[in-house]
Each structure stands twice: as structure tokens, then as C-alpha cells.
Design an enzyme around this catalytic site. Sequence first.
Site, PDB file in Angstrom:
ATOM      1  N   TYR A 114      59.282  66.066  48.824  1.00  7.85           N
ATOM      2  CA  TYR A 114      59.802  66.504  47.526  1.00  7.85           C
ATOM      3  C   TYR A 114      59.252  67.894  47.233  1.00  7.85           C
ATOM      4  O   TYR A 114      58.076  68.052  46.896  1.00  7.85           O
ATOM      5  CB  TYR A 114      59.321  65.515  46.473  1.00  7.85           C
ATOM      6  CG  TYR A 114      59.858  65.713  45.075  1.00  7.85           C
ATOM      7  CD1 TYR A 114      61.055  65.134  44.682  1.00  7.85           C
ATOM      8  CD2 TYR A 114      59.140  66.456  44.139  1.00  7.85           C
ATOM      9  CE1 TYR A 114      61.542  65.285  43.393  1.00  7.85           C
ATOM     10  CE2 TYR A 114      59.614  66.615  42.846  1.00  7.85           C
ATOM     11  CZ  TYR A 114      60.807  66.028  42.482  1.00  7.85           C
ATOM     12  OH  TYR A 114      61.278  66.182  41.200  1.00  7.85           O
ATOM     13  N   ARG A 170      50.456  64.560  43.334  1.00 10.02           N
ATOM     14  CA  ARG A 170      50.275  65.591  42.312  1.00 10.02           C
ATOM     15  C   ARG A 170      51.175  66.780  42.629  1.00 10.02           C
ATOM     16  O   ARG A 170      51.811  67.360  41.763  1.00 10.02           O
ATOM     17  CB  ARG A 170      48.815  66.060  42.286  1.00 10.02           C
ATOM     18  CG  ARG A 170      48.555  67.069  41.179  1.00 10.02           C
ATOM     19  CD  ARG A 170      47.257  67.806  41.396  1.00 10.02           C
ATOM     20  NE  ARG A 170      47.341  68.748  42.503  1.00 10.02           N
ATOM     21  CZ  ARG A 170      46.386  69.581  42.851  1.00 10.02           C
ATOM     22  NH1 ARG A 170      45.244  69.571  42.195  1.00 10.02           N
ATOM     23  NH2 ARG A 170      46.531  70.412  43.874  1.00 10.02           N
ATOM     24  N   ALA A 209      58.096  70.120  48.950  1.00 10.88           N
ATOM     25  CA  ALA A 209      56.913  70.588  49.687  1.00 10.88           C
ATOM     26  C   ALA A 209      57.268  71.811  50.513  1.00 10.88           C
ATOM     27  O   ALA A 209      58.366  71.901  51.042  1.00 10.88           O
ATOM     28  CB  ALA A 209      56.389  69.488  50.599  1.00 10.88           C
ATOM     29  N   ASP A 211      51.303  70.541  45.106  1.00 16.13           N
ATOM     30  CA  ASP A 211      50.453  71.740  45.141  1.00 16.13           C
ATOM     31  C   ASP A 211      50.712  72.594  43.909  1.00 16.13           C
ATOM     32  O   ASP A 211      51.817  72.625  43.392  1.00 16.13           O
ATOM     33  CB  ASP A 211      50.719  72.547  46.423  1.00 16.13           C
ATOM     34  CG  ASP A 211      50.023  71.912  47.619  1.00 16.13           C
ATOM     35  OD1 ASP A 211      48.874  71.436  47.442  1.00 16.13           O
ATOM     36  OD2 ASP A 211      50.626  71.866  48.690  1.00 16.13           O
ATOM     37  N   LYS A 230      62.593  67.620  63.576  1.00 14.65           N
ATOM     38  CA  LYS A 230      62.948  67.861  64.982  1.00 14.65           C
ATOM     39  C   LYS A 230      63.212  66.526  65.678  1.00 14.65           C
ATOM     40  O   LYS A 230      62.269  65.847  66.125  1.00 14.65           O
ATOM     41  CB  LYS A 230      61.811  68.605  65.692  1.00 14.65           C
ATOM     42  CG  LYS A 230      61.686  70.041  65.208  1.00 14.65           C
ATOM     43  CD  LYS A 230      60.541  70.744  65.899  1.00 14.65           C
ATOM     44  CE  LYS A 230      60.438  72.157  65.384  1.00 14.65           C
ATOM     45  NZ  LYS A 230      59.117  72.708  65.428  1.00 14.65           N
ATOM     46  N   HIS A 238      59.272  60.888  48.328  1.00  9.77           N
ATOM     47  CA  HIS A 238      58.094  61.532  47.737  1.00  9.77           C
ATOM     48  C   HIS A 238      58.466  62.006  46.329  1.00  9.77           C
ATOM     49  O   HIS A 238      59.617  62.364  46.072  1.00  9.77           O
ATOM     50  CB  HIS A 238      57.665  62.751  48.554  1.00  9.77           C
ATOM     51  CG  HIS A 238      57.188  62.426  49.941  1.00  9.77           C
ATOM     52  ND1 HIS A 238      56.352  63.262  50.650  1.00  9.77           N
ATOM     53  CD2 HIS A 238      57.407  61.356  50.742  1.00  9.77           C
ATOM     54  CE1 HIS A 238      56.089  62.718  51.835  1.00  9.77           C
ATOM     55  NE2 HIS A 238      56.728  61.569  51.919  1.00  9.77           N
ATOM     56  N   GLU A 294      58.604  61.479  59.039  1.00  7.29           N
ATOM     57  CA  GLU A 294      58.821  62.253  57.810  1.00  7.29           C
ATOM     58  C   GLU A 294      59.851  63.358  58.046  1.00  7.29           C
ATOM     59  O   GLU A 294      59.850  64.005  59.090  1.00  7.29           O
ATOM     60  CB  GLU A 294      57.506  62.900  57.355  1.00  7.29           C
ATOM     61  CG  GLU A 294      57.690  63.737  56.083  1.00  7.29           C
ATOM     62  CD  GLU A 294      56.407  64.401  55.632  1.00  7.29           C
ATOM     63  OE1 GLU A 294      55.534  63.690  55.106  1.00  7.29           O
ATOM     64  OE2 GLU A 294      56.273  65.623  55.817  1.00  7.29           O
TER      65      GLU A 294
END
Length: 286
Positions: free
Chosen positions: A49, A107, A51, A109, A270, A77, A17
Site C-alpha cells: 500500500y 504505520r 510503499a 514511512d 518478478k 497492506h 508479495e
Amino acid sequence: MKIKEILAQEKPVLSFEVFPPKQEDAYEAVEHAVTEIAKLSPSFMSVTYGAGGGTSRYTAKIASGLLKNYGVTALAHLSCVTSTKDQVREAAGTLKTLGIENILALRGDIPADGRIETDYHYACELVRDLKQMGDFCIGGACYPEGHPESPGKEQDILYLKEKVEAGCDFLTTQMFFDNNILYNFLYRIREKGITVPVIAGIMPVTNAKQMKRILSMSGTYLPSRFKAILDKFGDHPAAMRQAGIAYATEQIIDLIANDIHAVHVYTMNKPEVAAQIKSSLSEILI
Ligand code: FAD
């Protein structure tokens, strides 16, 4: 390629990711990191997306670059709680045009200022809409320790079932540091009739500061073995990095040994972390 096809191959799957830059001027640095990670030839890569404060506008661009420039299957995402139906339709249209076949439907956050739109309340609604918007392979998030807002683990699994029945082809888990938590969770969801493949999300913790932030966000359980590592090496960055990567690698080896053949690594952009994990698994992933 669709991720459900990759998962159906029944050989070990290792995916990575990445997240888009938080500010525009960081784009080049992120692009460089993404490129280095893509060169490791993972089974697929996911791009978050919005996040953790990252911008959502670069998700499609980075995902499409992975596909076009490196031939790496991309999972974009997409979250919904701060979007209208029109915005979701537009985002799905962009992904389709760019040839991106895989979407992780979330959904999202609830923002700190509480500002949300009213079209979507839960990810299952997004899953339902995306099914109508194109031939996407759709993933959903799941929480082996229960979602922090859920009234209880049992109820959380019932909502998860509803989300899967809305059209999820696979699930990716929240990070966990004790594999037994995942094994118990898998037992419980299979018992409730959730049969889609589950990809285990593994977070290599490479600094103690990062760990504190993660804990405050997710309330993830830390086994004493892991706490000892944090206590001993938390103030020594190089040692913490080495120990964190080793811990994550051991977790992955145990998962594969226990027939969990799909693992998603939260690389935190990383490349050196992703590279070390991949190389330590070179004979195991065959
Ligand atoms: P849902 O599945 O909608 O669940 C949210 C809560 O609502 C849960 O407590 C659930 O029990 C409850 N619930 C679900 N359905 C119902 C229902 N029908 N009625 C009542 N309650 C219900 N966030 C981002 O912003 N961008 C990202 O890129 C991102 N990537 C992620 C990747 C993974 C693998 C994971 C695990 C999380 C990711 N997140 C991301 C975080 C995620 O958006 C948050 O955890 C969010 O709080 C919940 O999203 P969800 O899609 O799991 O929500």
C-alpha cells in the site's frame, strides 16, 4: 481464508508479495506480473500500500482480483500515518465489501515532505481500530535488526509486544540476509511473551543497484558471503540474478530445516524469480 488458519496448518507456507503500479499507465504490466505469480499457487499473496512510491489506490483492486480470479488468499497492506480515521474506516469498508479478510496493519514511512495526519502515530493504533471495524485477520510488521527509528532493539520489542497485544494474529519480518539474525530475534521475542506466528520475509536480490537502494532504506546487515556475491557478480546482471535467487533459495531451505515453516518472498513483481524459487523448493514444500 484467514492467514492465521493457513499458518495453523503446520505445513510449509510460501507466500509472495507484489506492489501496485507507481503510475497508472503501468497497471497492465503489473496486472500481468501479478497474474503470473498467482498462477504459481502460493499459500497467499500480499499487496503493498503506497510503499516505495507505489499508489495505494490499486491495492484493494489487485487483492480482490487475486481472490476472485485465481482463488489466491489475499493480504492487503494498509498504512495509517498519512490517513485520517475516516479514510481508514472507508478503506477497511472497501476491503470488507470485496471479501478481503486479511490486512497487514502498518504505520507507513514518514513521507519526505513530512506531511502526515494526526489521527495515527503508530501501527498499534491502526490495529486497535481495525479490530473494531470487522472480522479481519490482522498482521503486523517486525524488524529482526530493529526498526531504523527505534531507540534500541529492546524497546522495539516492547513496542512490538504492545502492537501484538492490540490484536495482531501474525507478524511478517523485514528482509534479512543472515538467518542467525532471525533465529536470535525469535528467541528474544518469545522470551518477552510474543507468541504469534512469525513469517520470515526473504528478498531475492537480483541486481546490485536494487541492493544499494535497499541498504540506504533499511540499513540491513550484509554477511560477507553475500558481499562477495555482490562484488563478484554486481556488474554482470544475468550472473547476479542467478546468484541472488540461489542465495534466497538457500536461505529459505535453511529456515525450513530449522522449523521456520512460513516464508514470504518479496518478489518485486518478478514472476520468473518467484517461479524459480518455487520450483527449487518443490519437494521441500510438501
Ligand atoms: P510501528 O509498529 O508503528 O513502528 C514504527 C516505529 O515506532 C518503530 O521504531 C517502533 O519502535 C516505534 N513505536 C511503535 N509503537 C510505539 C509507541 N507506542 N510509542 C513510541 N514508539 C513506538 N510501508 C508502506 O508504506 N506500505 C506497505 O505496504 C508496507 N509494507 C511493509 C511490509 C513489511 C513486512 C514491512 C516489514 C514493512 C512494510 N512497510 C510498508 C514499511 C513500514 O511502513 C515502515 O517500516 C514504517 O517505518 C514502520 O511501520 P510499522 O507498521 O512497523 O510501524
